[in-house]
Structures are given as C-alpha cells and as structure tokens.
Design a protein around this motif. Structure first.
Motif, PDB file in Angstrom:
ATOM      1  N   ASP A   1      -2.607  17.292  -5.337  1.00 47.66           N
ATOM      2  CA  ASP A   1      -2.990  17.966  -6.572  1.00 47.66           C
ATOM      3  C   ASP A   1      -1.865  18.038  -7.595  1.00 47.66           C
ATOM      4  N   HIS A   2      -0.619  18.061  -7.130  1.00 46.23           N
ATOM      5  CA  HIS A   2       0.500  18.179  -8.082  1.00 46.23           C
ATOM      6  C   HIS A   2       0.883  16.829  -8.700  1.00 46.23           C
ATOM      7  N   VAL A   3       0.122  15.793  -8.382  1.00 46.32           N
ATOM      8  CA  VAL A   3       0.356  14.462  -8.953  1.00 46.32           C
ATOM      9  C   VAL A   3      -0.856  14.077  -9.795  1.00 46.32           C
ATOM     10  N   SER A   4      -0.620  13.578 -10.985  1.00 45.32           N
ATOM     11  CA  SER A   4      -1.707  13.161 -11.878  1.00 45.32           C
ATOM     12  C   SER A   4      -2.192  11.775 -11.494  1.00 45.32           C
ATOM     13  N   ASP A   5      -3.453  11.682 -11.071  1.00 42.96           N
ATOM     14  CA  ASP A   5      -3.970  10.366 -10.690  1.00 42.96           C
ATOM     15  C   ASP A   5      -3.992   9.410 -11.879  1.00 42.96           C
ATOM     16  N   ARG A   6      -4.249   9.939 -13.064  1.00 42.01           N
ATOM     17  CA  ARG A   6      -4.265   9.073 -14.250  1.00 42.01           C
ATOM     18  C   ARG A   6      -2.878   8.499 -14.541  1.00 42.01           C
ATOM     19  N   GLU A   7      -1.852   9.333 -14.367  1.00 40.18           N
ATOM     20  CA  GLU A   7      -0.492   8.848 -14.588  1.00 40.18           C
ATOM     21  C   GLU A   7      -0.088   7.827 -13.535  1.00 40.18           C
ATOM     22  N   VAL A   8      -0.574   8.027 -12.319  1.00 38.93           N
ATOM     23  CA  VAL A   8      -0.299   7.059 -11.266  1.00 38.93           C
ATOM     24  C   VAL A   8      -0.888   5.694 -11.630  1.00 38.93           C
ATOM     25  N   LEU A   9      -2.129   5.683 -12.092  1.00 41.90           N
ATOM     26  CA  LEU A   9      -2.774   4.423 -12.461  1.00 41.90           C
ATOM     27  C   LEU A   9      -2.024   3.727 -13.595  1.00 41.90           C
TER      28      LEU A   9
ATOM     29  N   PRO B   1       3.436  14.005   1.354  1.00 43.49           N
ATOM     30  CA  PRO B   1       2.528  14.570   0.350  1.00 43.49           C
ATOM     31  C   PRO B   1       3.075  15.818  -0.347  1.00 43.49           C
ATOM     32  N   ASP B   2       4.094  16.456   0.250  1.00 44.88           N
ATOM     33  CA  ASP B   2       4.702  17.625  -0.383  1.00 44.88           C
ATOM     34  C   ASP B   2       5.876  17.263  -1.283  1.00 44.88           C
ATOM     35  N   ALA B   3       6.234  16.000  -1.328  1.00 44.88           N
ATOM     36  CA  ALA B   3       7.363  15.560  -2.148  1.00 44.88           C
ATOM     37  C   ALA B   3       7.028  15.679  -3.626  1.00 44.88           C
ATOM     38  N   ASP B   4       8.079  15.713  -4.441  1.00 46.81           N
ATOM     39  CA  ASP B   4       7.886  15.765  -5.890  1.00 46.81           C
ATOM     40  C   ASP B   4       7.211  14.476  -6.369  1.00 46.81           C
ATOM     41  N   ALA B   5       6.431  14.598  -7.429  1.00 42.70           N
ATOM     42  CA  ALA B   5       5.724  13.431  -7.968  1.00 42.70           C
ATOM     43  C   ALA B   5       6.680  12.309  -8.337  1.00 42.70           C
ATOM     44  N   SER B   6       7.901  12.663  -8.714  1.00 40.53           N
ATOM     45  CA  SER B   6       8.874  11.650  -9.119  1.00 40.53           C
ATOM     46  C   SER B   6       9.167  10.657  -7.997  1.00 40.53           C
TER      47      SER B   6
ATOM     48  N   THR C   1       0.859  -1.187   0.000  1.00 40.91           N
ATOM     49  CA  THR C   1       0.000   0.000   0.000  1.00 40.91           C
ATOM     50  C   THR C   1       0.890   1.230   0.000  1.00 40.91           C
ATOM     51  N   VAL C   2       0.575   2.157  -0.900  1.00 42.89           N
ATOM     52  CA  VAL C   2       1.367   3.375  -1.055  1.00 42.89           C
ATOM     53  C   VAL C   2       0.494   4.564  -0.692  1.00 42.89           C
ATOM     54  N   LEU C   3       0.919   5.299   0.315  1.00 44.48           N
ATOM     55  CA  LEU C   3       0.142   6.444   0.810  1.00 44.48           C
ATOM     56  C   LEU C   3       0.959   7.721   0.635  1.00 44.48           C
ATOM     57  N   MET C   4       0.408   8.664  -0.133  1.00 46.73           N
ATOM     58  CA  MET C   4       1.033   9.984  -0.304  1.00 46.73           C
ATOM     59  C   MET C   4       0.003  11.028   0.103  1.00 46.73           C
ATOM     60  N   SER C   5      -0.352  10.996   1.381  1.00 46.50           N
ATOM     61  CA  SER C   5      -1.404  11.878   1.882  1.00 46.50           C
ATOM     62  C   SER C   5      -1.343  11.914   3.392  1.00 46.50           C
ATOM     63  N   ASP C   6      -1.762  13.060   3.942  1.00 46.11           N
ATOM     64  CA  ASP C   6      -1.923  13.133   5.395  1.00 46.11           C
ATOM     65  C   ASP C   6      -3.402  13.226   5.774  1.00 46.11           C
ATOM     66  N   ASP C   7      -4.260  12.830   4.843  1.00 46.62           N
ATOM     67  CA  ASP C   7      -5.693  12.819   5.097  1.00 46.62           C
ATOM     68  C   ASP C   7      -6.021  11.700   6.082  1.00 46.62           C
ATOM     69  N   PRO C   8      -6.671  12.013   7.206  1.00 44.63           N
ATOM     70  CA  PRO C   8      -6.963  10.979   8.207  1.00 44.63           C
ATOM     71  C   PRO C   8      -7.770   9.810   7.661  1.00 44.63           C
ATOM     72  N   ALA C   9      -8.732  10.106   6.776  1.00 39.04           N
ATOM     73  CA  ALA C   9      -9.556   9.030   6.221  1.00 39.04           C
ATOM     74  C   ALA C   9      -8.701   8.070   5.399  1.00 39.04           C
ATOM     75  N   SER C  10      -7.787   8.613   4.591  1.00 35.75           N
ATOM     76  CA  SER C  10      -6.909   7.756   3.785  1.00 35.75           C
ATOM     77  C   SER C  10      -6.008   6.925   4.672  1.00 35.75           C
ATOM     78  N   GLU C  11      -5.487   7.543   5.732  1.00 39.02           N
ATOM     79  CA  GLU C  11      -4.638   6.811   6.668  1.00 39.02           C
ATOM     80  C   GLU C  11      -5.410   5.666   7.323  1.00 39.02           C
ATOM     81  N   THR C  12      -6.669   5.916   7.661  1.00 35.13           N
ATOM     82  CA  THR C  12      -7.505   4.882   8.269  1.00 35.13           C
ATOM     83  C   THR C  12      -7.759   3.750   7.293  1.00 35.13           C
ATOM     84  N   TYR C  13      -8.083   4.103   6.025  1.00 31.20           N
ATOM     85  CA  TYR C  13      -8.353   3.070   5.023  1.00 31.20           C
ATOM     86  C   TYR C  13      -7.141   2.167   4.842  1.00 31.20           C
ATOM     87  N   VAL C  14      -5.963   2.759   4.758  1.00 34.57           N
ATOM     88  CA  VAL C  14      -4.751   1.966   4.563  1.00 34.57           C
ATOM     89  C   VAL C  14      -4.511   1.061   5.766  1.00 34.57           C
ATOM     90  N   SER C  15      -4.706   1.594   6.968  1.00 37.58           N
ATOM     91  CA  SER C  15      -4.521   0.803   8.175  1.00 37.58           C
ATOM     92  C   SER C  15      -5.481  -0.386   8.207  1.00 37.58           C
TER      93      SER C  15
END
Length: 297
Positions: free
Chosen positions: A101-109, A70-75, A36-50
């Motif tokens: 927002d600075h990361v393309s979800d489509r490119e991630v997929l 989450p502030d890291a470069d998309a690379s 599981t790869v998490l690039m977010s500090d959103d509590p809901a996302s953290e809970t889902y991953v856990s």
C-alpha cells in the motif's frame, strides 16, 4: 456441439513456436531475459512469479529473480527497477502486482523503461496500443485474441461485448477488438457495473469476453446461441473440497456451454495464455533491443 477451447494446448503451441525466434536470437548471440520483481509475501503472487520463471526455463529465456522486502521503503523498489532499466542484458521487466500500500502502482508502471515493459502497461505503450501501433500488446487481451483465432472465429464484422473496464483487461481488450487489423474490426461494446440491462447487451454478442471479476455473473440465459465466450475471470469461492474452495470464472460454465458455440473453461482457458504471451513479449523485446528481426507466432 460446443467447442471447449483448450488454453493449455494453445499456450503450449505458442511456446513451441517461439523456439524459432529464440533460435534466431541465439544466432546473433542474444539470449532473451526476463526480470521478475516481487515486493510481496502474498502466496498467490509468489506462485505466479514461480510459474513465470518455470515457463522461461522451458523455452530458453533467462529468468532473473528480484525479491524485495514488502516492508522496505518504496525507493528500494524504484532503485531495483532503475538498475534493471540500465542493464543491457535484461530485455523484459515484470513487477508483480499488487505492490504494498505504501507504494504507488501507477508510479511503478511509469518507472519501467517502456522498451522493457513486457506487460504493456506503461503509459507510452498504452498510447501506442490505442493509436494502433502497439509495441507490446498486454498479455491477457493478446492471449484472448489468440484463443479466438485458434477457435477459428472471425472477428471482422462481429458484434463483440467486453464485460469489464479494467486497465489490465477490459480497456485494452476493447481496443484490440476494434483495431483495423487482424483479430480486430469488430463492433465492440464495453459493459461495466453501471451498465443498464447487462443481459440485453450480452445476448447481442457474437463474441463475449467476461472480465469483471464477479463469480459466475453471466449464465446461459445471457448468451446468444452459438456465441464465442471467453471467460477471463478467476475467482476463489468457498466449496466443499479438500482445499475448502474452488476456482470459478465470471461465467456460469454449465449453463453457458449449452448456448455457446465455443467457450473457455476456468481454469485451463485464459490463464495459460497470459503467461505464454508474456514469453512472446519478452522474445519480441529482445529482438527489438538488439535489432534482430525475429519470426513470432
């Protein structure tokens, strides 16, 4: 009397039944693994991953936790995905959405190896689904299929209506229902925000799948007597509770259950199934990658 479809119970049954496949893999020296790869500090996302990691531990899947600032470069995210793609000990990769927002979800997929794409969202896997040769069915729609099956509802020849056209639920759900395969063969209509007279469409449905993300948009007056109603929505609304909110679905449950023959609650309906089918896909991925023909529930 309306049947309340217990998603927790069906999900537990699937997790229990996966033990056979995991034992078959173990006999070949394979332990399925999910990163599981998490690039977010959103509590809901953290809970889902856990929760997903806890599910893995329960059934014997190795959970690999990758967290990226989450502030890291998309690379940095793409490099992490590349490393997981190349690691033969990793069978499944799940990038928790949303990404910054600075990361393309489509490119991630697109970056995830389609053979390890246990979400089923890579364009190659979407194409295989539409063509009727799915490698991995997307977790939520597949979970809905399992709930319909568990309720003893026949899809063949049924009139099905899917409310919502998202890439994650609505579109793949419609594709699964129309497939010439078990759990399919339904005459399927997709409704959305531009549909005229939505109620007229939903009242024709033997099987109604609500996945629009609008709190309680469908009430009992919009449901055919005896229909099977699957509520995919999970919406947080203000309420006079200790937390200050409550979770509701896209269906107004109290009025809908007076009309439906079977209905899923929120929470406790589709949500547990999404997580169970992620485990299913991970075990399937391990079998495919190591050439082991596993028995899946």
């Amino acid at each position: 009397m309306t049947e309340i479809i217990d998603g927790n119970a069906v999900a537990q049954s699937i997790r229990d039944d996966l033990a056979t496949a995991i034992d078959q893999l173990a006999e070949e020296g394979v332990q399925p693994s999910l990163a599981t790869v998490l690039m977010s500090d959103d509590p809901a996302s953290e809970t889902y991953v856990s929760m997903k990691q806890d599910d893995c531990a329960e059934v014997g899947i190795e959970a690999i936790d990758i967290e990226i600032d989450p502030d890291a470069d998309a690379s940095e995210l793409y490099d992490a995905i590349d490393d997981l793609n190349g690691d033969e000990n990793v069978n499944g990769i799940l990038v928790q959405m949303p990404v910054p927002d600075h990361v393309s979800d489509r490119e991630v997929l697109r970056a995830v190896d389609p053979v390890k794409d246990v979400d089923g969202f890579h364009p190659e896997n979407v194409g295989r689904l539409v063509a009727g040769n799915a490698r991995y069915k997307p977790c939520t729609p597949h979970g809905v299929q399992k709930l319909i099956e568990a309720a003893g509802v026949e899809t063949e020849g049924a009139d099905a209506v899917v409310v919502g056209r998202s890439d994650i639920v609505g579109k793949p759900m419609a594709n699964l229902l129309v497939q010439k395969a078990p759990g399919g063969n339904a005459t399927t209509t997709v409704c959305h925000s531009r549909t005229k007279d939505l109620a007229a469409k939903t009242r024709q449905a033997d099987i109604l799948v609500a996945a629009a993300g609008v709190p309680e948009m469908i009430d009992g007056g919009m449901i055919k007597e005896g229909a099977t109603v699957i509520d995919v929505g999970i919406n947080r609304v203000d309420a006079d509770t200790e937390k200050g909110y409550e979770l509701v679905g896209d269906v107004e449950f109290d009025s809908a259950k007076e009309k439906a023959g079977a209905i899923t609650p929120v929470p406790g309906g589709v949500g547990p199934m999404t997580r169970a089918m992620l485990l299913y896909n991970t075990v399937k991925a391990a079998g495919l990658q190591h050439g082991v023909d596993v028995d899946l529930p």
